[in-house]
Write an enzyme that holds these catalytic residues in place. Structure first.
Site, PDB file in Angstrom:
ATOM      1  N   ASP A   1     -23.686   3.893  18.830  1.00  0.00           N
ATOM      2  CA  ASP A   1     -24.110   2.723  19.608  1.00  0.00           C
ATOM      3  C   ASP A   1     -23.150   2.510  20.776  1.00  0.00           C
ATOM      4  O   ASP A   1     -21.930   2.531  20.594  1.00  0.00           O
ATOM      5  CB  ASP A   1     -24.123   1.491  18.704  1.00  0.00           C
ATOM      6  CG  ASP A   1     -25.006   0.372  19.228  1.00  0.00           C
ATOM      7  OD1 ASP A   1     -25.174   0.293  20.463  1.00  0.00           O
ATOM      8  OD2 ASP A   1     -25.516  -0.404  18.414  1.00  0.00           O
TER       9      ASP A   1
ATOM     10  N   LYS B   1     -14.459 -11.385  23.584  1.00  0.00           N
ATOM     11  CA  LYS B   1     -13.384 -11.707  24.526  1.00  0.00           C
ATOM     12  C   LYS B   1     -13.541 -13.128  25.049  1.00  0.00           C
ATOM     13  O   LYS B   1     -12.557 -13.836  25.259  1.00  0.00           O
ATOM     14  CB  LYS B   1     -13.395 -10.709  25.690  1.00  0.00           C
ATOM     15  CG  LYS B   1     -12.317 -11.010  26.733  1.00  0.00           C
ATOM     16  CD  LYS B   1     -12.238  -9.934  27.795  1.00  0.00           C
ATOM     17  CE  LYS B   1     -11.133 -10.271  28.793  1.00  0.00           C
ATOM     18  NZ  LYS B   1     -10.953  -9.201  29.798  1.00  0.00           N
TER      19      LYS B   1
ATOM     20  N   HIS C   1      -0.559   2.065 -18.149  1.00  0.00           N
ATOM     21  CA  HIS C   1       0.252   2.252 -16.947  1.00  0.00           C
ATOM     22  C   HIS C   1      -0.133   3.537 -16.213  1.00  0.00           C
ATOM     23  O   HIS C   1       0.730   4.300 -15.792  1.00  0.00           O
ATOM     24  CB  HIS C   1       1.743   2.238 -17.272  1.00  0.00           C
ATOM     25  CG  HIS C   1       2.196   0.967 -17.913  1.00  0.00           C
ATOM     26  ND1 HIS C   1       3.300   0.257 -17.519  1.00  0.00           N
ATOM     27  CD2 HIS C   1       1.682   0.239 -18.924  1.00  0.00           C
ATOM     28  CE1 HIS C   1       3.451  -0.830 -18.266  1.00  0.00           C
ATOM     29  NE2 HIS C   1       2.462  -0.846 -19.131  1.00  0.00           N
TER      30      HIS C   1
ATOM     31  N   ASN D   1       7.446  14.646 -15.005  1.00  0.00           N
ATOM     32  CA  ASN D   1       7.122  15.895 -15.697  1.00  0.00           C
ATOM     33  C   ASN D   1       6.208  15.597 -16.883  1.00  0.00           C
ATOM     34  O   ASN D   1       6.429  14.627 -17.602  1.00  0.00           O
ATOM     35  CB  ASN D   1       8.400  16.576 -16.193  1.00  0.00           C
ATOM     36  CG  ASN D   1       9.179  17.232 -15.076  1.00  0.00           C
ATOM     37  OD1 ASN D   1       8.623  17.948 -14.272  1.00  0.00           O
ATOM     38  ND2 ASN D   1      10.493  16.995 -15.052  1.00  0.00           N
TER      39      ASN D   1
END
Length: 524
Positions: A125, A137, A284, A425
């Site tokens: 557009d 504005k 968690h 890890n």
């Protein structure tokens, strides 16, 4: 003085009712274009075509129709400047006091599978954003609407404008901000699409970053979905942005928290790895028990058996309809969130007694979408494509003297799916389609292995004959030796350590089978 409202929309929901109120309650004269004008006229509303208003026809298949001084002059003219008003009068420019525009559906168009490039371009557009920006504005004088959801608030403000002009002024400023947010997102979507298309079309070396959706300039534009009570901790402010609620529907329970949303995301990505009936319990963002079985009830019993302590206050996700049989078992423990593609009516009745329990429907079913991973760092963001690679058994390499038997292979492939979603890890022990012990997030891999062994011991689960899974390489033989001492008879890991030969030798000495995948799944 005559009041003009310019209406030109692609999304016509609620438009007729809004336009009718503008005419009948507030005396606006309507300007419009194309299909919008046709709709308004069919509904018996007096409407003037923009081409009639400007004295200039729509040309180039409608590409040029509102890009005219009589439109933008009417929007941008400062009503408090005599010079502006004099120039407008000299050039026959009438003031436009209200603009309603929503843009061509570019984002929806390019989201369609196999959309042609030409169709995408035609859905960029030009006139719409120009009108919106001009009106925004000059929002001290012009009311600008880019979202049908704002129609009611605009009418309410207009109804009260004589008695409360400050309220209309405040709304205009808010709507102007919304316009610039919308056009910024619109431009960002176009830029991202064009960059990706350019990267794919060039005959040169392909820009893999652009093809993966990693643009040269990152622009993040997401609407606020909801404010959150707080972030990870009560002293932190937080909000949710984007389309999360398009993917999930909350059926009951307390408002979602920041941590809930993180857990739900992790749970959804994890459960998407499995096709058989599967239950995963997370805490968690880490899985603390995962199992697949012939039924969800059996999968639940096996997943819970991995760790009966950590699930307290955790997240449960399943990939089948959650029925009364499973609901009766789950209700015995305190749970924060349960996610399923569907809940039976009997299950909902059981859970209804737990008013705070959050029940979430995964609208598109369990699984993971292809969104990018975005994380904030000092001075910017890290962006990567999501880790969707799992690998295939045929591509994996047996590196030990002993080959895994069929049962070990099945256990390794199950554990490989789980370990991918455990924080590094990461070590996972499993047998069949059941986790036995999970060690996550330790600084040394051998410590993760020791934690997993300890958790299995706490759960009274025998690790003899189990499989050990590592999401990254064993840097030393000690982690593998610890697994063997715990009873593991086979291992699966990426490989790639400078000490691979030592690790393989340790496995051979203990009669273990070991497979290298060549794929690492670090999760920090």
């Amino acid at each position: 003085m005559e009041k003009l409202a310019l209406l030109s929309v692609s999304d016509k929901s609620g438009l007729v009712e809004f336009a009718t109120a503008l005419v009948q309650r507030h005396g606006f004269r309507l300007l419009s274009t194309g299909g919008t004008a046709k709709l308004l006229a069919e509904k018996g509303l007096p409407v003037t075509e923009v081409s009639q208003h400007t004295g200039f026809p729509e040309i180039m298949e409608g590409r040029v129709k509102t890009l005219h001084p009589k439109i933008h002059g009417g929007l941008l003219c400062r009503r408090d400047k005599p010079g502006h008003l004099a120039q407008a009068q000299a050039n026959g420019i009438a003031m436009i006091d209200l603009v309603v525009v929503n843009l061509y559906p570019f984002e929806q168009t390019v989201a369609k599978p196999g959309v042609a490039f030409e169709e995408a371009i035609e859905n960029i557009d030009i006139g719409g954003p120009s009108m919106l920006r001009s009106a925004a504005k000059n929002h001290e004088s012009v009311t600008v609407v880019c979202d049908p959801a704002d129609y009611d608030s605009v009418l309410a403000a207009l109804d009260q404008s004589a008695a409360a002009p400050a309220a209309l002024a405040a709304l205009r400023r808010k709507l102007a901000l919304k316009v610039f947010q919308r056009t910024a997102g619109y431009d960002a979507a176009i830029a991202a699409y064009l960059e990706k298309q350019s990267a794919a079309a060039t005959g040169d070396t392909p820009d893999l970053d652009a093809i993966a959706g990693l643009p040269a300039t990152l622009t993040l534009t997401c609407k606020k979905a909801q404010s959150l009570r707080y972030g990870e901790n009560p002293h932190q402010h937080a909000a949710l942005y984007g389309t999360f609620h398009d993917h999930f529907q909350q059926l009951q329970g307390k408002e979602l928290s920041y941590n809930n949303i993180l857990d739900i995301t992790s749970a959804t990505y994890l459960i998407g790895e499995f096709e058989r009936p599967t239950v995963a319990i997370l805490k968690h963002t880490n899985p603390c028990g995962v199992a697949s079985a012939a039924t969800l009830v059996d999968a639940w019993e096996n997943a819970l058996a991995t760790d009966r302590q950590a699930p307290f206050g955790g997240i449960i996700v399943v990939n089948r309809t959650l029925d009364a049989g499973l609901a009766e078992r789950i209700k015995e423990i305190f749970t924060e969130v349960i996610i399923a593609p569907r809940f039976s009516d009997d299950a909902l009745a059981i859970f209804a007694k737990k008013k705070n329990l959050r029940l979430m429907i995964a609208k598109a079913g369990p699984g993971a979408d292809s969104l990018l991973d975005v994380r904030s760092v000092v001075g910017g963001f890290l962006v990567q494509d999501r880790n969707t690679l799992l690998g295939k058994q045929a591509d994996f390499k047996v590196v030990t003297k002993r080959q895994p038997n069929a049962e070990e292979w099945a256990s390794m492939l199950f554990g490989w799916r789980v370990c991918k979603h455990v924080k590094s890890n990461a070590i996972v022990y499993c047998r069949g389609e059941q986790t036995l012990g999970i060690g996550a997030g330790q600084m040394a891999r051998v410590d993760s292995s020791r934690i997993a062994v300890w958790k299995a011991g706490e759960a009274k689960l025998d690790l003899r004959g189990s499989v050990v899974v590592s999401e990254a390489l064993f840097p030393f033989a000690d982690g593998l030796i610890a697994a063997a001492d715990a009873g593991a008879t086979s291992a699966i890991q990426p490989g790639g350590s400078v000490r691979d030969a030592e690790v393989i030798a340790a496995a051979d000495e203990r009669g273990m089978a070991m497979v290298f995948t060549g794929i690492r799944h670090f999760k920090h």
